[in-house]
Design an enzyme around this catalytic site. Structure first.
Site, PDB file in Angstrom:
ATOM      1  N   ASP A 326       0.854  -1.177   0.000  1.00  0.00           N
ATOM      2  CA  ASP A 326       0.000   0.000   0.000  1.00  0.00           C
ATOM      3  C   ASP A 326       0.900   1.241   0.000  1.00  0.00           C
ATOM      4  O   ASP A 326       2.132   1.133   0.123  1.00  0.00           O
ATOM      5  CB  ASP A 326      -0.968  -0.011   1.191  1.00  0.00           C
ATOM      6  CG  ASP A 326      -2.204   0.827   0.907  1.00  0.00           C
ATOM      7  OD1 ASP A 326      -2.157   1.706   0.024  1.00  0.00           O
ATOM      8  OD2 ASP A 326      -3.251   0.618   1.570  1.00  0.00           O
ATOM      9  N   GLU A 517     -10.945   6.667   4.003  1.00  0.00           N
ATOM     10  CA  GLU A 517      -9.974   6.025   4.897  1.00  0.00           C
ATOM     11  C   GLU A 517     -10.161   6.499   6.349  1.00  0.00           C
ATOM     12  O   GLU A 517     -11.269   6.798   6.779  1.00  0.00           O
ATOM     13  CB  GLU A 517      -8.555   6.254   4.353  1.00  0.00           C
ATOM     14  CG  GLU A 517      -8.405   5.624   2.953  1.00  0.00           C
ATOM     15  CD  GLU A 517      -6.975   5.612   2.434  1.00  0.00           C
ATOM     16  OE1 GLU A 517      -6.055   5.333   3.206  1.00  0.00           O
ATOM     17  OE2 GLU A 517      -6.791   5.845   1.222  1.00  0.00           O
TER      18      GLU A 517
END
Ligand code: BGC
Ligand code: BGC
Length: 623
Positions: A326, A517
């Protein structure tokens, strides 16, 4: 000695160029010839050879630096002129933001194509880049693209055949711009709806997640990835992203994160019974990339855990593609020591690193790791071979550029029709006291609330920007416009309460403001926008409440104030799909993909003997 020399050279360059780290070694002039002429064996360019052979031929001719390049994915905003060649980049991503103001199809295509030309024409071996974007509810970063409902809505629709259609449509619009890789689907099984990524997940039911994720991957990748209208899928985030414990996150971006990137207990039953089945389904469906997850597993960052990223993923599930980290995910393994982080991450099984800012720094760390023996050449070759295998199998060497005939698919009527159906199928009727379908006798309809006429709110995060935004973000049909268009001629559809008199149907559309997020991690699941119904006080014959949200929110007290309550999730550009169900043109068939709590005491888990306001699977269906 060698390291010390390299380090002092590095320091000198840093002083000259600011904080950008140079590549490991500058290619010699003969290396930069714009054709394959300097390459001894161009057999890897022969599509009639089997992929394994092509990989072998290519790999055997690559310098170590070129191999490091394939393992590097740099963010577009950090790619300076000439950098694709200088760092022999294997991949470029565009993060959550769009390209320029309202980056449209032309902007995207031109940008992606220019980077690809550099890879193909200006590097010694001409290895095409893979360009990756979060095409997570359609191409939300491309102005004018079809923006589909977010994953949680598709979890409510629970229609695998529809998922394949959405996957294919999304692939066409992305591939049209030269983007052959998406970072999706999210295969999390969220246990705590306070998580800001709840809407990016399909469901709390692993079986739904598995079926929908697999069907979507099939749509994205098709049955032949060499077709120019397919894109590579990413099963993410492996593993435990939606199972973290509240308060365990240490990340701070705009706000202190609570759940996102936090710690998931290392519980084998959770792993085997809940978290792995969707990945098994994704691997079986042909997913060829997997993204490692930011979260920890039993206190250790997943990016550095070989038993998960290699043993479980490859040996148990049979995954054969490549693992991408990521965004700066390697850095978090050991926040005090980047070198150690890179070594542990690569040895754990990360094949390609998503590097937001500094390709040279990552490549220097790889070089130092190989130098010291911490990372073996075999491990480098393994990672590069996996990446090249996918590139060959996608036909990228033969067709590195977008197929121009796909341009007409962007925002096409055909795709909007799929989106509209997806919106209708994802509406969940939570309460129904006879006010739907809206009857033809209604002469006045009022549609108000913060999410009634707001494209940005109904699209949610990952739309034009990482966090999304309020207002006229993208072209599309708002919920208000959908109702106004559908109402019979002569019916007054108003966007505010008239000064006096009674109204036949009042529709309150209340929504959460967009987030993405951990910025969306929140213990406050109340929906203040619901207060819009106060204005209805005694003046509405019928009241319909439409909830626009990325997760279940607290509506218990509001339930009594409405005849009808609908969970509309985050529908995207096709707001007319909401009208389709409210007017009875299409039935309500959606069911809750998650438990809907009565009050905050039921989050994250239900106290013994208690029951949810509405349980997973609930939804009133209409004929
Ligand atoms: C997210 C990923 C995303 C990546 C690239 C990360 O912050 O966790 O889901 O794919 O950024 O935008
Ligand atoms: C990027 C996202 C990324 C996020 C994580 C943002 O600036 O646009 O892609 O996921 O940062 O920090």
């Amino acid at each position: 000695m060698r390291t010390r020399l390299a380090a002092s050279a590095l320091l000198a360059t840093l002083i000259l160029t600011g904080c950008r780290t140079p590549p490991v070694a500058s290619p010699s002039p003969s290396d930069t010839a714009p054709s394959r002429s300097g390459v001894a064996d161009v057999g890897y360019l022969d599509p009639s050879l089997p992929t394994t052979e092509r990989v072998e031929i290519l790999l055997s001719q690559m310098t170590l630096e070129e191999k490091f390049g394939q393992m590097t994915q740099l963010e577009r905003g950090s790619v300076g002129s000439g950098d694709v060649a200088t760092f022999t980049l294997g991949s470029v991503l565009n993060g959550g933001g769009t390209i320029g103001y309202r980056g449209d199809f032309d902007t995207w295509s031109t940008t992606v194509e220019a980077l690809q030309r550099e890879a193909v024409d200006d590097t010694r071996l001409g290895i095409p880049i893979l360009f990756g974007v979060d095409v997570v509810h359609g191409f939300g970063g491309m102005y004018g693209a079809t923006v589909f409902p977010q994953q949680i809505a598709l979890g409510a629709a629970n229609d695998p055949a529809l998922m394949t259609q959405i996957g294919h449509a999304s692939a066409e619009e992305a591939a049209a711009a030269g983007v052959r890789w998406t970072f999706g689907p999210v295969l999390a099984v969220p246990s705590d709806i306070r998580w800001g990524r709840t809407y990016e997940a399909y469901s709390q039911d692993p079986a739904r997640v598995s079926a929908l994720g697999a069907a979507y991957i099939t749509g994205l990748q098709g049955d032949d990835l060499t077709r120019p209208d397919t894109i590579l899928a990413t099963a993410k985030h492996f593993i435990g992203d939606g199972s973290t414990v509240y308060g365990t996150s240490t990340q701070v971006i705009q706000v202190q994160y609570q759940l996102d990137q936090g710690d998931t207990p290392a519980d084998p039953a959770l792993l085997n019974d809940v978290l792995l089945p969707p990945y098994r389904a994704a691997v079986d469906a042909g997913a060829l990339s997997v993204m490692a997850s930011y979260n920890s597993w039993g206190g250790e960052k997943v990016h550095g855990i070989r038993t998960l990223l290699t043993d479980t993923l490859r040996d148990d599930l049979g995954f054969t593609g490549f693992v991408v980290s990521d965004w700066a995910g390697l850095d978090q393994i050991n926040p005090d020591d980047y070198q150690d982080s890179v070594e542990r991450g690569i040895n754990a099984g990360v094949d390609m690193a998503m590097v937001p800012f500094d390709a040279g720094r990552f490549q220097q760390a790889l070089a130092a790791g190989v130098d010291s023996g911490a990372i073996t050449i075999e491990r480098i070759d393994e990672a590069v071979a996996r990446i090249l295998t996918v590139k060959f199998d996608m036909g990228l060497f033969e067709n590195p550029y977008a197929d121009p005939s796909l341009a007409t698919t962007v925002g096409s009527a055909e795709h909007r029709a799929i989106a509209r159906r997806a919106v209708a199928e994802s509406q969940v009727l939570l309460k129904s006291d006879g006010a739907v379908p809206i009857s033809g006798d209604a002469r006045t309809i009022v549609v108000v609330g913060n999410a009634a006429n707001d494209m940005g709110i109904q699209a949610g995060g990952w739309t034009m920007s990482w966090q999304g935004g309020v207002g006229d973000e993208i072209p599309g049909t708002t919920i208000f416009e959908g109702i106004a268009d559908r109402a019979d001629p002569g019916v007054q559809v108003l966007d505010s309460m008239p000064d006096a008199g009674s109204v036949d149907v009042c529709v309150a559309v209340a929504g959460e403001l967009p987030y993405a997020e951990g910025v969306g991690d929140s213990s406050d699941l109340s929906l203040s926008a619901l207060s819009v119904v106060d204005a209805f006080a005694g003046r509405c014959e019928r009241t319909i409440m439409v909830i626009v949200s990325g997760r279940p929110v607290m509506i218990t007290e509001a339930l009594d104030r409405a005849d009808v309550v609908v969970a509309a999730w985050l529908p995207g550009t096709a707001g007319e799909g909401v009208a389709d169900t409210l007017f009875g043109d299409l039935p309500f068939t959606g069911t809750l993909p998650m438990n809907w709590p009565r009050d905050p005491s039921q989050v994250p888990s239900l106290p013994a003997g208690d029951s949810y306001l509405f349980a997973l699977g609930y939804g009133i269906t209409t004929p």
